[in-house]
Design a protein around this motif. Sequence first.
Motif, short mmCIF file in Angstrom:
data_model
loop_
_atom_site.label_atom_id
_atom_site.label_comp_id
_atom_site.label_asym_id
_atom_site.label_seq_id
_atom_site.Cartn_x
_atom_site.Cartn_y
_atom_site.Cartn_z
N ILE A 204 0.84 -1.21 0.00
CA ILE A 204 0.00 0.00 0.00
C ILE A 204 0.87 1.25 0.00
N THR A 205 1.85 1.29 0.90
CA THR A 205 2.74 2.45 0.96
C THR A 205 3.43 2.67 -0.37
N LYS A 206 3.93 1.59 -0.96
CA LYS A 206 4.63 1.70 -2.23
C LYS A 206 3.69 2.20 -3.33
N ARG A 207 2.46 1.71 -3.33
CA ARG A 207 1.48 2.14 -4.34
C ARG A 207 1.19 3.64 -4.23
N VAL A 208 1.02 4.11 -3.00
CA VAL A 208 0.77 5.54 -2.79
C VAL A 208 1.98 6.36 -3.22
N VAL A 209 3.17 5.89 -2.88
CA VAL A 209 4.41 6.59 -3.24
C VAL A 209 4.55 6.70 -4.76
N LEU A 210 4.30 5.60 -5.46
CA LEU A 210 4.45 5.59 -6.91
C LEU A 210 3.44 6.51 -7.61
N GLY A 211 2.35 6.84 -6.91
CA GLY A 211 1.34 7.72 -7.48
C GLY A 211 1.66 9.19 -7.33
N GLN A 212 2.81 9.51 -6.70
CA GLN A 212 3.19 10.91 -6.49
C GLN A 212 4.56 11.17 -7.09
N SER A 213 4.79 12.42 -7.46
CA SER A 213 6.06 12.78 -8.08
C SER A 213 7.11 13.10 -7.01
N ASN A 214 8.36 12.74 -7.32
CA ASN A 214 9.50 13.01 -6.43
C ASN A 214 9.35 12.36 -5.05
N VAL A 215 8.68 11.21 -5.01
CA VAL A 215 8.56 10.44 -3.77
C VAL A 215 9.06 9.02 -4.07
N HIS A 216 9.87 8.47 -3.18
CA HIS A 216 10.54 7.20 -3.46
C HIS A 216 10.39 6.25 -2.27
N PHE A 217 10.14 4.99 -2.58
CA PHE A 217 9.90 3.96 -1.56
C PHE A 217 11.18 3.17 -1.30
N ILE A 218 11.51 2.95 -0.02
CA ILE A 218 12.70 2.19 0.35
C ILE A 218 12.28 0.94 1.13
N PRO A 219 12.33 -0.23 0.51
CA PRO A 219 11.94 -1.46 1.21
C PRO A 219 13.04 -1.93 2.17
N ILE A 220 12.65 -2.25 3.39
CA ILE A 220 13.61 -2.76 4.38
C ILE A 220 13.17 -4.11 4.94
N ASP A 221 12.03 -4.60 4.48
CA ASP A 221 11.42 -5.81 5.03
C ASP A 221 12.35 -7.02 4.93
N LYS A 222 12.85 -7.27 3.75
CA LYS A 222 13.66 -8.47 3.52
C LYS A 222 14.89 -8.50 4.42
N LYS A 223 15.63 -7.41 4.46
CA LYS A 223 16.87 -7.37 5.23
C LYS A 223 16.63 -7.44 6.73
N LEU A 224 15.70 -6.63 7.23
CA LEU A 224 15.52 -6.55 8.68
C LEU A 224 14.66 -7.67 9.24
N SER A 225 13.66 -8.14 8.50
CA SER A 225 12.81 -9.22 8.99
C SER A 225 13.58 -10.53 9.09
N ASP A 226 14.31 -10.87 8.05
CA ASP A 226 15.00 -12.17 7.99
C ASP A 226 16.29 -12.18 8.80
N GLY A 227 16.80 -11.01 9.12
CA GLY A 227 18.04 -10.96 9.90
C GLY A 227 19.17 -11.68 9.21
N GLN A 228 19.84 -12.55 9.95
CA GLN A 228 20.96 -13.30 9.39
C GLN A 228 20.52 -14.50 8.56
N TYR A 229 19.20 -14.73 8.50
CA TYR A 229 18.66 -15.89 7.76
C TYR A 229 18.22 -15.44 6.36
N GLN A 230 19.17 -15.13 5.51
CA GLN A 230 18.88 -14.52 4.22
C GLN A 230 18.66 -15.53 3.10
N THR A 231 18.96 -16.81 3.35
CA THR A 231 18.78 -17.83 2.31
C THR A 231 17.57 -18.70 2.65
N ALA A 232 16.99 -19.33 1.63
CA ALA A 232 15.84 -20.22 1.83
C ALA A 232 16.22 -21.39 2.73
#
Length: 303
Positions: A204-232
């Motif tokens: 949702i946040t990314k969709r809202v961001v993409l609908g506006q000019s000069n606004v950029h979305f930075i995803p942090i979910d993958k890195k911070l959620s998985d921590g040191q467990y980055q592989t399947a």
Amino acid sequence: MKHQKKRSKSKLIIWSILILIFVTVGVFWAVGHLDSNQPTKPKTVRLTAIGDSLTYGVGDSSGKGGYTNLIRKKVNRSQHNVVMTTSNFGISGETTDQINHRVITSKKLQASIKQADVITVTTGGNDMLHFLKSNIGIQNDKLLSQQLKKYSLVYQKRVTRLLESIRHLNKHVQLFVFGIYNPVYVYFPQVSFISRSIQVNNQITKRVVLGQSNVHFIPIDKKLSDGQYQTAQSRAKLRKQTTVFNHSDMAAGELEKMLGGQSTESNKYLSDEDHFHPNKLGYGIMTNLLYKEMRQYLNWLKE
């Protein structure tokens, strides 16, 4: 004799003019040369950080403001032509509506937004936390999905209002908006509803961001959620060795208990104090992702 005197006088005038020309040219050259060797005064860049505890820097053991302090240091280290200053307007526990209320009522925050060359935003984490606390005990998957859909519609309106309020105060500034992450994934990887809800929130946040000019979305979910467990493979191993929990096992107050570090596992990017907010390593990840995104859109970072 008279002709000789006239010729001598003419020569003297010509030489005087030539000398004057040479002196003038020499002076201009010297001044220009000195100016070119003078160091260019660095450009001052003002970053205004708006948001919740992730902006404030909760979990950063240095107590210096998390990513807002780290991005300032990183920019000033890497860019000799720029001096970045930061203003931190993060308040722990605030929802998107509460952050928006400050934007439209706080004179100090408004002045900082108007003067900003860059604005960063963290929001959505507390909205999601309130949603999960209210619904995590629901045992019916269909009803859970319905509740998540209702939340999504409300949250989309909230984040749209917030970004519009900021843009109203500064028409052309570049905005960088962080996503959110799952702070309990490493402790309870089987609770898929939490990860799914956070994924929806980010979409949702990314969709809202993409609908506006000069606004950029930075995803942090993958890195911070998985921590040191980055592989399947490492995540599959994690699921086998952690206590099995389903969302139906949880009462409304169980989410707070989950944040107490009950598991033998830990997320190396989150604070040992609350197992919720990033530690210095986690804020370093946010900083690097922000810097990478900023380099794409800010000319003074490309020089």
